[in-house]
Write an enzyme that holds these catalytic residues in place. Sequence first.
Site, PDB file in Angstrom:
ATOM      1  N   GLY A  81      81.900  69.743  45.674  1.00  0.00           N
ATOM      2  CA  GLY A  81      82.222  68.408  45.156  1.00  0.00           C
ATOM      3  C   GLY A  81      82.776  68.456  43.738  1.00  0.00           C
ATOM      4  O   GLY A  81      82.470  69.367  42.969  1.00  0.00           O
ATOM      5  N   ARG A 145      84.902  72.763  50.876  1.00  0.00           N
ATOM      6  CA  ARG A 145      83.520  73.149  51.142  1.00  0.00           C
ATOM      7  C   ARG A 145      83.384  74.326  52.116  1.00  0.00           C
ATOM      8  O   ARG A 145      82.303  74.562  52.638  1.00  0.00           O
ATOM      9  CB  ARG A 145      82.738  71.936  51.667  1.00  0.00           C
ATOM     10  CG  ARG A 145      82.492  70.854  50.615  1.00  0.00           C
ATOM     11  CD  ARG A 145      81.364  69.938  51.018  1.00  0.00           C
ATOM     12  NE  ARG A 145      81.145  68.865  50.053  1.00  0.00           N
ATOM     13  CZ  ARG A 145      80.406  68.987  48.953  1.00  0.00           C
ATOM     14  NH1 ARG A 145      79.826  70.121  48.685  1.00  0.00           N
ATOM     15  NH2 ARG A 145      80.251  67.972  48.131  1.00  0.00           N
ATOM     16  N   ASP A 176      74.997  77.046  46.291  1.00  0.00           N
ATOM     17  CA  ASP A 176      75.447  77.766  47.486  1.00  0.00           C
ATOM     18  C   ASP A 176      76.659  78.647  47.184  1.00  0.00           C
ATOM     19  O   ASP A 176      76.713  79.797  47.604  1.00  0.00           O
ATOM     20  CB  ASP A 176      75.847  76.779  48.591  1.00  0.00           C
ATOM     21  CG  ASP A 176      74.636  76.356  49.411  1.00  0.00           C
ATOM     22  OD1 ASP A 176      73.566  76.993  49.256  1.00  0.00           O
ATOM     23  OD2 ASP A 176      74.762  75.387  50.190  1.00  0.00           O
ATOM     24  N   LYS A 202      78.483  74.718  38.450  1.00  0.00           N
ATOM     25  CA  LYS A 202      79.045  73.370  38.566  1.00  0.00           C
ATOM     26  C   LYS A 202      78.196  72.498  39.462  1.00  0.00           C
ATOM     27  O   LYS A 202      77.670  73.004  40.463  1.00  0.00           O
ATOM     28  CB  LYS A 202      80.459  73.482  39.148  1.00  0.00           C
ATOM     29  CG  LYS A 202      81.096  72.191  39.527  1.00  0.00           C
ATOM     30  CD  LYS A 202      81.577  72.142  40.984  1.00  0.00           C
ATOM     31  CE  LYS A 202      80.471  72.075  41.998  1.00  0.00           C
ATOM     32  NZ  LYS A 202      80.888  71.744  43.358  1.00  0.00           N
ATOM     33  N   THR A 203      78.013  71.274  39.197  1.00  0.00           N
ATOM     34  CA  THR A 203      77.583  70.202  40.098  1.00  0.00           C
ATOM     35  C   THR A 203      77.047  69.044  39.275  1.00  0.00           C
ATOM     36  O   THR A 203      76.257  69.230  38.347  1.00  0.00           O
ATOM     37  CB  THR A 203      76.515  70.611  41.147  1.00  0.00           C
ATOM     38  OG1 THR A 203      76.193  69.432  41.907  1.00  0.00           O
ATOM     39  CG2 THR A 203      75.230  71.187  40.584  1.00  0.00           C
ATOM     40  N   ASP A 205      75.042  67.072  40.347  1.00  0.00           N
ATOM     41  CA  ASP A 205      73.653  66.847  40.762  1.00  0.00           C
ATOM     42  C   ASP A 205      72.636  67.414  39.772  1.00  0.00           C
ATOM     43  O   ASP A 205      71.475  67.012  39.778  1.00  0.00           O
ATOM     44  CB  ASP A 205      73.396  67.485  42.140  1.00  0.00           C
ATOM     45  CG  ASP A 205      74.146  66.775  43.251  1.00  0.00           C
ATOM     46  OD1 ASP A 205      74.895  65.838  42.950  1.00  0.00           O
ATOM     47  OD2 ASP A 205      73.979  67.163  44.425  1.00  0.00           O
ATOM     48  N   TYR A 243      69.584  37.809  40.202  1.00  0.00           N
ATOM     49  CA  TYR A 243      69.698  38.846  41.231  1.00  0.00           C
ATOM     50  C   TYR A 243      68.801  40.045  40.968  1.00  0.00           C
ATOM     51  O   TYR A 243      68.646  40.469  39.817  1.00  0.00           O
ATOM     52  CB  TYR A 243      71.125  39.408  41.292  1.00  0.00           C
ATOM     53  CG  TYR A 243      72.164  38.466  41.814  1.00  0.00           C
ATOM     54  CD1 TYR A 243      72.013  37.840  43.047  1.00  0.00           C
ATOM     55  CD2 TYR A 243      73.318  38.218  41.077  1.00  0.00           C
ATOM     56  CE1 TYR A 243      72.987  36.988  43.528  1.00  0.00           C
ATOM     57  CE2 TYR A 243      74.300  37.365  41.551  1.00  0.00           C
ATOM     58  CZ  TYR A 243      74.122  36.747  42.780  1.00  0.00           C
ATOM     59  OH  TYR A 243      75.080  35.907  43.253  1.00  0.00           O
ATOM     60  N   TYR A 425      81.027  58.594  43.628  1.00  0.00           N
ATOM     61  CA  TYR A 425      82.380  59.108  43.431  1.00  0.00           C
ATOM     62  C   TYR A 425      82.975  58.624  42.105  1.00  0.00           C
ATOM     63  O   TYR A 425      83.835  59.284  41.528  1.00  0.00           O
ATOM     64  CB  TYR A 425      83.249  58.728  44.641  1.00  0.00           C
ATOM     65  CG  TYR A 425      82.669  59.317  45.915  1.00  0.00           C
ATOM     66  CD1 TYR A 425      82.891  60.644  46.240  1.00  0.00           C
ATOM     67  CD2 TYR A 425      81.836  58.562  46.743  1.00  0.00           C
ATOM     68  CE1 TYR A 425      82.324  61.218  47.365  1.00  0.00           C
ATOM     69  CE2 TYR A 425      81.259  59.124  47.870  1.00  0.00           C
ATOM     70  CZ  TYR A 425      81.501  60.448  48.182  1.00  0.00           C
ATOM     71  OH  TYR A 425      80.929  61.024  49.272  1.00  0.00           O
TER      72      TYR A 425
HETATM   73  P1  FBP Z   1      78.261  69.708  45.002  1.00  0.00           P
HETATM   74  O1  FBP Z   1      76.837  70.113  45.212  1.00  0.00           O
HETATM   75  O2  FBP Z   1      79.213  70.477  45.806  1.00  0.00           O
HETATM   76  O3  FBP Z   1      78.607  69.728  43.533  1.00  0.00           O
HETATM   77  O4  FBP Z   1      78.442  68.202  45.457  1.00  0.00           O
HETATM   78  C1  FBP Z   1      77.549  67.224  45.081  1.00  0.00           C
HETATM   79  C2  FBP Z   1      77.823  65.866  45.649  1.00  0.00           C
HETATM   80  O5  FBP Z   1      78.555  65.088  44.740  1.00  0.00           O
HETATM   81  C3  FBP Z   1      76.516  65.199  46.056  1.00  0.00           C
HETATM   82  O6  FBP Z   1      75.959  64.511  44.978  1.00  0.00           O
HETATM   83  C4  FBP Z   1      76.918  64.339  47.214  1.00  0.00           C
HETATM   84  O7  FBP Z   1      75.863  64.143  48.114  1.00  0.00           O
HETATM   85  C5  FBP Z   1      77.994  65.136  47.867  1.00  0.00           C
HETATM   86  O8  FBP Z   1      78.572  65.934  46.858  1.00  0.00           O
HETATM   87  C6  FBP Z   1      79.043  64.288  48.517  1.00  0.00           C
HETATM   88  O9  FBP Z   1      79.919  65.118  49.200  1.00  0.00           O
HETATM   89  P2  FBP Z   1      81.361  64.720  49.686  1.00  0.00           P
HETATM   90  O10 FBP Z   1      82.265  64.816  48.490  1.00  0.00           O
HETATM   91  O11 FBP Z   1      81.687  65.779  50.679  1.00  0.00           O
HETATM   92  O12 FBP Z   1      81.315  63.329  50.215  1.00  0.00           O
END
Ligand code: FBP
Length: 551
Positions: A81, A145, A176, A202-203, A205, A243, A425
Amino acid sequence: MNISPLQEARYKYEPKLPEILKNAVDAIKVSLGDPTQSVADQEELKQLFPNTYGMPVAGFTKGENPGAGKAINVGVILSGGQAPGGHNVIAGLYDGLKKGNKNSKLIGFLGGPSGLTSDEALEFSDEYMDRYRNTGGFDIIGSGRTKLETEEQFDTCIEVCKKRNISALVIIGGDDSNTNAAVLAEYFQQKKASIQVIGVPKTIDGDLKNEHIETSFGFDTATKTYSELIGNIERDANSAKKYWHFIKLMGRSASHIALECALQTRPNVAIISEEVEEKKQTLDQVVGNIIDTIVTRAEKGENFGVVLVPEGLIEFIPEMKTLIGELNDLLAEHQAYYATLNTFEDQSEWINKNLSRESSYVFSSLPNNIQRQLLMDRDPHGNVQVSRIETEKLLIEIIEDRLREMKTEGRYSGKFSHQHHFFGYEGRCAFPSNFDADYCYSLGFNAFVLIANGLTGYMSSVKNLSKPASEWIAGGIPVTMMMNLEQRHGKKKPVIRKALVELDGKPFKAFAAERETWAVETSFAYPGAIQYYGPDEVCNQPTMTLKIEHK
Ligand code: FBP
């Protein structure tokens, strides 16, 4: 390309480097520490990585390294991602390489790891590189991926690298992808292929971290982007006072993003999946906790609030975890038959018949739309795609039903109007914050220095990140050091241990100490948009997680 004024201005931004990396590249020498051990399963990992297990942690000092001036070809891949700052990793790597020898070449494989096996690539030029400096996104070469994990793929990698005269690969990815980078490094050593492999963490998350990798890149910008949006919603909620906003936040498994955003914005409720799992909370209990807050606030006339829901929550609720596990297995084992079932009714009937009694009950009690989402296509690893499950809506539906019941019983007299959001996103391709721009550029430059010092099977590491960049410490960590064995698809596999939120860690404790107040008193904080220019306290701060962890 249409270029916004901010993009134009960001082209001129000069990322900061740790002091040691400011030297001429042939004046940076590696200094190696003692042999290392993996985090667990030492004996097994030693067998699996006979050439790369136990390598020392690498640091740098000033000293001669004439090898850095050799002209070489390096390949680079973006994997998984998007995360803000990926372009700067490549920029740092490119600049380091060219500083070493202007005849060196950087080859970018297109569309992720599959670009390497299918040999689709571009060669970077100054002009091409300059168009992407300090920008978000992975569009410079694209990402993907595909996993590099079979010997056949590894052999193809060797062929492609030989054909292009590539002597080092840099793999920019999450846990991974870095695990696969380590396996690839070991394979190249076994085959005496003379191709070095360096990983870059990278990530968004934030779950690729440990003692030596303080954070993965992109986490800073993504959480600042989400926190801006959450703060804006909080202010709207506090203005209109009508809300309850339920905001799902990305982060496939760990709740680092939700925790960081909670620390930045002080919502009324922030669910942390790891706590749900640890306390074995059922869906009923998770909902019950939110209802308690809604009812208490309603008694004070405050029928509004903000709830943060981590994307991965659903997999941490025990009964849902069991259900999802059974569904993953069923759909994988009976793929061909399942594909013949054309209607949702047929699919759910078959599923219900084949699930265990408990899981069938849980599945049937879920709203129809959530059942459908649970049956959607799996990701390439056979897992449910949590970012596509509308957990925030599931919570709202159950809460709405319960509050209606409570109203008829005279236990609740408030008004529950709600809105739902999903932030994911939006944050993955933002212009990198100064922190991420500097960190990523340093990681990339550092990757080159690791290559120039002949290392392989290492992850680029830049530490001391809660301090100004001039005090950052550059080096390399053997990837095997971060590994253990985990059960994957029924087999024990060597993997980098994923870092979940630690309930006895300082960031969680800081949150837990305040959350009861935030639940009842409106205590919102409004971080505002990422600032790229201005005083240090607004544009050069790391995340709260980093600050609290390294106080
Ligand atoms: P990575 O672990 O590859 O960095 O991706 C993280 C992420 O953004 C998650 O937070 C999310 O669940 C997933 O990718 C969404 O994946 P996709 O871009 O395939 O919809």
